[in-house]
Design a protein around this motif. Structure first.
Motif: not given
Ligand SMILES: [Zn+2]
Length: 414
Positions: A340-361
């Motif tokens: 879609a030609g949308i500007k992304t960060h130069r490293h568009p996928i990153q990771q960290a221990a976000f509490s809100v993302l901790k659903s196991p399933d």
């Protein structure tokens, strides 16, 4: 120590009396909400090394005052109070208060939190009503020893940490994977809200921008035949753990947390997809995850215990099955953004221990739609055409991902 307890008890009675003084309850139809007059309110240091807070209100409201430890905080809960458009920090003229915030914490309930630079005790907490019906709340703190402070904080009302948030349900059984037979259930999580405004730049507030974005995204997904559920529908505080519980209750197939944070550590710009991982991709990502947890802490919510929910088998499931599914969705979204030609960060996928993302399933991602610290991103976020393009890219990525994900689920079932 006995004197400290006695003071705490008197205060508890005083605050209980204040809380019981009115039959108002959350959800009651209030014809006139109490409003704060910021010009007549303020937070300042006292000559005795303490802090004094004056709030001018259009009418008296039930309230309670207490102290919390780690970090030391003064907390005032009110029956819903309209703080108006002014920001809490603007009233802070105290060197002893390191952070000052307020906002809606639950429908019908508002909270004010002052993070303190050390141990204090409450000398005075009272509300006076004038002949014309306005109310003035004064809370004065004096310096205290660490021991006295600890005793006072231990006397905080038992429900302060959880307020009336639903407790996180222990996850014992994994959610069945979607197989494409029913509409995809996407839980959209507008970051921050209420007492936690998130990032701010000029008159742009992350919590507000993300609520707008979430509503628009939900519309776009519904038009594509998906079921979209928001974790909050207004400017209210929702703890990170509650956002996960809400996703579970909604039967989420996917959880997307939406943000537009500030990244002071660098010149970050462009949409970025964050996935859950104990190891952060870089310091900026680690700090971002920490800041989100800290916002919960400052609002008076205790994050302890969340990891217990993810014990054993469920943790394995998260690592071996759910996270790869989330990672594939992250790749699909990045591909769709590129197309879609949308500007992304130069490293568009990153990771960290976000509490809100901790659903196991439930495959869960955090999308930084842009960064409020970047002028270009602020311009893009303000542009409805750009937002619609990003929303449509997320929608098409979800569609593609769901088909492949369902095919894999059917294969695994055999
Ligand atoms: Zn954020």
């Amino acid at each position: 120590m006995r004197a400290v307890r006695a003071i705490a008890r008197i205060l508890a009675i005083a605050t209980m009396a204040a809380a019981c003084a009115s039959p108002l309850r959350a959800g009651d139809d209030l014809t006139a909400l109490a409003r704060l007059d910021p010009a007549a309110s303020g937070l300042a240091d006292t000559a005795s090394g303490g802090v004094t807070l004056d709030l001018a209100l259009s009418q008296p409201v039930p309230f309670r005052v207490f102290l919390l430890a780690d970090p030391p905080r003064l907390v005032i809960d009110f029956s819903e109070l309209d703080f108006g458009p002014s920001r809490a920090e603007a009233l802070d003229r105290s060197a002893a208060v390191t952070r000052f915030g307020w906002g809606l914490i639950r429908p019908g309930w508002s909270r004010l939190v002052a993070e303190l630079d050390g141990p204090y005790r409450i000398r005075l907490a009272g509300m006076q009503t004038s002949a014309t019906g306005e109310a003035a709340l004064n809370v004065t703190l004096d310096p205290a020893s660490a021991t006295d402070f600890a005793a006072l904080a231990a006397n905080a009302p038992a429900d302060t940490g959880r307020w009336s948030f639903p407790a996180a349900a222990a996850v014992t059984e994994a959610k069945r994977r979607q197989t494409g037979e029913a509409p995809l259930v996407v839980v959209i999580d507008p970051g921050h809200g209420g007492i936690d405004p998130g990032a701010e730049a000029g008159d742009m507030v992350e919590a507000d921008i993300m609520l707008t974005f979430a509503r628009e995204l939900a519309e776009s997904l519904r038009r594509a035949g998906m079921t979209a559920v928001l974790t909050r529908e207004r400017d209210e505080f929702v703890p990170l753990e509650t956002r996960i519980s809400l996703a579970r209750d909604a039967g989420a197939d996917v959880f997307l947390s939406l943000h537009a944070d500030s990244l002071p550590e660098g010149e970050a710009t462009g949409a970025t997809i964050y996935r859950m991982d104990e190891t952060a991709s870089d310091t900026a990502s680690a700090r971002l995850a920490e800041r989100h947890d800290r916002a919960d802490l400052l609002a008076g919510v205790d994050l302890a215990g969340q990891d217990d929910v993810l014990a054993g088998v469920m943790m394995d499931l998260a690592r071996t099955e759910t996270r790869p599914r989330g990672n594939r969705l992250a790749s699909e979204i990045v591909a769709a953004l590129g197309a879609a030609g949308i500007k992304t960060h130069r490293h568009p996928i990153q990771q960290a221990a976000f509490s809100v993302l901790k659903s196991p399933d439930i495959p869960s991602l955090l999308i930084e739609t842009g960064f409020l610290s970047s002028r270009k991103d602020r311009e893009r976020l303000n542009d409805p055409v750009w937002r619609a393009a990003l929303q449509s890219a997320i929608e098409s990525a979800l569609e593609k991902w769901a088909v492949a994900d369902a095919a894999e689920a059917r294969l695994l079932r055999r």
